[in-house]
Motif scaffolding. Structure first.
Motif, PDB file in Angstrom:
ATOM      1  N   LYS A 246       0.831  -1.215   0.000  1.00 28.40           N
ATOM      2  CA  LYS A 246       0.000   0.000   0.000  1.00 28.40           C
ATOM      3  C   LYS A 246       0.861   1.258   0.000  1.00 28.40           C
ATOM      4  O   LYS A 246       0.560   2.231  -0.694  1.00 28.40           O
TER       5      LYS A 246
ATOM      6  N   GLU B  32       2.357   1.633  -3.468  1.00 28.15           N
ATOM      7  CA  GLU B  32       1.334   2.038  -4.427  1.00 28.15           C
ATOM      8  C   GLU B  32       1.047   3.532  -4.314  1.00 28.15           C
ATOM      9  O   GLU B  32       0.879   4.231  -5.317  1.00 28.15           O
TER      10      GLU B  32
ATOM     11  N   SER C  90      -1.121   2.894 -10.806  1.00 28.69           N
ATOM     12  CA  SER C  90       0.317   2.644 -10.906  1.00 28.69           C
ATOM     13  C   SER C  90       0.984   3.328  -9.728  1.00 28.69           C
ATOM     14  O   SER C  90       0.427   4.272  -9.150  1.00 28.69           O
ATOM     15  N   PRO C  91       2.149   2.855  -9.315  1.00 31.65           N
ATOM     16  CA  PRO C  91       2.780   3.374  -8.107  1.00 31.65           C
ATOM     17  C   PRO C  91       2.966   4.889  -8.132  1.00 31.65           C
ATOM     18  O   PRO C  91       3.315   5.479  -9.164  1.00 31.65           O
TER      19      PRO C  91
END
Length: 803
Positions: free
Chosen positions: A483, A486, A729-730
């Motif tokens: 998390k 991300e 996407s991160p």
């Protein structure tokens, strides 16, 4: 608009604070020390010496420190901290002795002594006989933390001034030059002429405020009387909080005058206590109950206007009944969490109470001058400085309050790293963190404390051992890391944790059955999924739930490994996830019902791991559609696992039902007076004394927390499911936005990202808008009734026709 822009007075006092708050002024020089060679945590047989047994490890330890004086000051005050018992000599003169009740919640105390005429010019010797304390529960943690937990720490500080003059220069402090021995053979150890040169030097743990470990798990709750000690890391801040009312008063052998001054900024006359009896008992002494209006994390502060020292007793409570409770029973069911504690207030000086979380404080005025005026009685909130980048406001005032309360709950837990709760356990728990991370990232956009917490959890876990001693929490560490990555896109941080990630994955791998590919029932670590019957301990549902938590971590691991440049391991864990999913589907799914048993928790985890997507409709209709608590037959669930239930409801296409459950379940806590969300809750529990009925750890009582970060999930859920913003996407390089009013008239708010907040405004009668910050490369906006998403590739303000 963000929560900070709301016209309603914010729940979080930090949002309404005009300054940056008080910081820790300087590091203290004094160190925690103990007798070298006699540290329990370093012994191979340490399991024989439980921190909890008051009759163990009763050896008398002698500490001696030398210091030289060129001149003798007029006054001197000595402070001793750590031991449950201390007998103190200065230059052979007995200054006194003190002891604590080893059964009390806080038996780690600060004692102070007036040194009188014991100081002399030239060489001085401070000699202290001490017995270790009982210690505290510390869960998993570092060696230093466990040593603290065993009670094997000692600190001394002699100031050249009266009690209360914390700025007086120190004459001597404990450090690595001191010497110590256990069970001395000679009885003249207190003499200044005694030769201690053959004694070994003490083992030092470092400065008393130089290690974040010393502020975990309430181990330093008893340090509130130490001069100059703030009890907070350098990145925290302290802000004053005024009381809003005094709910109860009792004059007893005295009189309380101008009580209203406690709640007034510019009172006409100061609050004053008159004592008609010189030494009233606790039952006879004047007392009052002060209400600060909301849950706060911090401590009570007393500013005296008297020319004499005073002694008070104080007891905290997250509600009135806990603050008024005086007894302790097994499990602390009927007693306040930190007990009733004495507080020495210096003449015309300031004293602070222990750190904890509370709303109410019971104050009893025991000793002092016949007439004691007080300049102020207020609270000092210890807070992590954040900016509310994310927010939520809608046509439903109940939901707005739920969002604000959830965000505030998470903020209360942002202390010396991210804790489960600011009252208990005040420690790092990986399971709690998996929920807290979503709230912290979506509302505050902060990663420092999350990254530091993950780092410490991994560093404190030995190879082959489970994080926090719980197998599923090892998996939750990995999903929390996912998390954070991300949301932040911080590749450097993921690479820095690559070794820790591989270590914990190897621990999980070692817990698997080679034949079935599932978790072994005899794997290391305690089984825990949720505080509900059958979901902790060695049960079938605990086994199934923990296995699915492992699967969720294996699914998250490949992206993390690729970010760290470990492609081979990424492919390995993609395969492991697939193998485990197939094994779990074959073993766990009921071929008749197409569910995984009957519990809400396990079936939610089955949905979230895509165990059998084709069976999600069956899981919904037979299990999740029946989530309610209005009959004795309904299931028990904590706020913690309700987070995963909400996500599973959304994943099966039932967001409206999830929103109604938020209103009912979290709204139920609000209806019972919550200003932060609780460690446990059930809509059916008794309402006359709700705190006493809260259940956790297999029992119930006031010890259960009224502010627990794992209960904060409604905040990110509303951001993700009403505002509809999710990273694809991160670092939010790309996002999907699925706005959905879910029956609301309007909703607007924002989601924190590394590029700035994404703001969304929805209205059933007006155009919908979105503000996209620079740095987000691509956004897909899925509007209701539209077959194709709108593709946005530039920052700026966008307006969409009302669907």
């Amino acid at each position: 608009m963000s929560a900070a822009q709301s016209t309603e007075k914010p729940l979080d006092p930090w949002q309404n604070h005009s300054s940056t708050g008080e910081i820790r002024k300087k590091d203290l020089l004094e160190e925690f020390v103990w007798t070298a060679g006699d540290v329990t945590v370093k012994r191979a047989d340490r399991s024989h010496y439980s921190w909890a047994k008051t009759g163990l490890r009763l050896e008398h330890h002698i500490f001696r420190g030398h210091f030289d004086l060129q001149s003798v000051p007029q006054f001197g005050t000595l402070f001793i901290a750590g031991p449950r018992y201390a007998k103190v000599f200065l230059n052979g003169k007995l200054l006194g002795s003190n002891s604590t009740n080893p059964e009390a919640p806080i038996n780690f105390r600060v004692f102070h002594f007036d040194v009188g005429t014991a100081l002399r010019k030239g060489d001085n010797v401070l000699a202290v006989e001490a017995i270790r304390g009982r210690g505290v529960v510390t869960g998993a943690g570092s060696e230093a933390l466990h040593q603290f937990g065993y009670g094997e720490v000692f600190a001394a500080k002699l100031l050249a001034g009266r009690f209360g003059n914390d700025d007086a220069p120190p004459l001597v402090v404990t450090n690595s030059t001191w010497r110590s021995i256990a069970e001395p053979k000679k009885d003249d150890w207190q003499s200044p002429a005694f030769d201690d040169s053959a004694w070994p030097r003490v083992e030092s743990l470092g400065s008393i405020d130089g290690n974040i470990e010393f502020r975990q798990w309430s181990v330093d709750a008893g340090m509130y009387g130490w001069p100059g000690y703030t009890g907070m890391s350098s990145f925290l801040r302290a802000i004053p909080i005024a009381a809003v009312r005094v709910t109860r008063t009792y004059d007893g052998e005295g009189q309380l005058q101008h009580v209203e001054a406690i709640t007034q900024e510019h009172a006409v006359a100061p609050f004053t206590v008159e004592l008609t009896a010189p030494h009233p008992t606790d039952e006879q002494a004047p007392a009052m109950l002060v209400d600060f209006g909301k849950e706060i994390a911090g401590r009570l502060v007393i500013d005296s206007g008297s020319d004499q020292d005073a002694t008070l007793s104080i007891a905290y409570g997250e509600d009135e009944m806990e603050a008024m409770a005086t007894g302790l029973t097994p499990g602390q069911r009927g007693g306040n969490y930190l007990g009733t504690n004495l507080l020495d207030v210096p003449a015309n000086g300031r004293a602070r109470g222990p750190k904890s979380a509370f709303r109410y404080v019971r104050i009893t005025f025991l000793r002092g001058a016949p007439r004691i005026p007080f300049r102020s009685i207020h609270a000092e909130a210890i807070t992590y400085p954040v900016k509310y980048e994310g927010g939520f406001e809608s046509s439903d005032a109940r939901l707005n309050r739920i969002f604000a309360t959830a965000a505030y709950t998470a903020h209360l837990c942002m202390q010396d790293d991210i804790w489960d709760a600011p009252k208990r356990d005040r420690g790092r728990w990986a399971g709690d963190l998996d929920v807290e991370a979503g709230t912290i990232l979506g509302v505050f956009g902060d990663t420092f404390a999350l990254e530091d917490t993950l780092r410490h959890l991994a560093d404190d876990t030995a190879p082959g051992q489970a994080v926090n001693g719980i197998g599923g929490y090892t998996a939750q560490w990995i999903t929390t890391l996912a998390k954070v990555y991300e949301a932040s896109g911080d590749v450097a941080y993921v690479r820095s944790e690559h070794d820790a990630l591989r270590k914990l994955l190897a621990t999980m791998d070692g817990s698997l059955d080679a034949q079935t590919g599932l978790l072994r029932r005899d794997s290391k670590g305690w089984g825990f999924v949720d505080w509900a019957p059958g979901l902790y301990g060695a049960t079938d549902d605990t086994f199934r739930g923990s296995t699915l938590e492992f699967l969720r971590a294996y699914e998250a691991a490949p992206a993390l490994l690729r970010a760290a440049g470990d492609e081979a391991a990424a492919k390995q864990y993609e395969q492991r996830a697939q193998t485990m999913r197939e094994a779990a589907r074959k073993t766990f799914l009921d071929l008749v019902t197409h569910t995984v048993g009957t519990t809400w928790q396990i079936n939610s985890m089955a949905v979230l791991t895509n165990l059998a997507p084709e069976d999600n409709d069956a899981i919904w209709s037979q299990v999740l559609a029946h989530v309610k608590q209005d009959t004795p037959q309904d299931q028990v669930i904590s706020p913690y696992f309700n987070a995963y239930v909400l996500d599973a409801m959304s994943a099966t296409g039932h967001q409206r039902t999830a929103l109604d459950w938020i209103r009912t379940y979290w709204g139920g806590m609000l209806d019972e007076g919550a200003t932060s969300f609780w460690e446990s809750y059930d809509l059916r529990w008794p309402k006359s004394d709700p705190h006493l009925s809260l259940q956790a750890d297999g029992t119930s009582g006031y010890f259960v927390s009224y502010a627990h970060g794992w209960a904060s999930w409604p905040a990110p859920w509303l951001q993700q499911n009403v505002l509809g913003v999710r990273a694809t996407s991160p670092g939010y390089a790309s996002v999907d936005v699925h706005p959905n009013l879910l029956g609301l008239e309007y909703a607007h708010g924002s989601v924190a990202t590394p590029h700035g907040p994404i703001a969304v405004s929805l209205d059933h009668a007006k155009a919908w808008t979105m503000d996209l910050p620079a740095g987000i490369e691509r956004a897909r906006v899925f509007l209701p009734g539209k077959s194709e998403p709108a593709i946005l590739t530039h920052s700026g303000h966008y307006e969409f026709a009302q669907p």
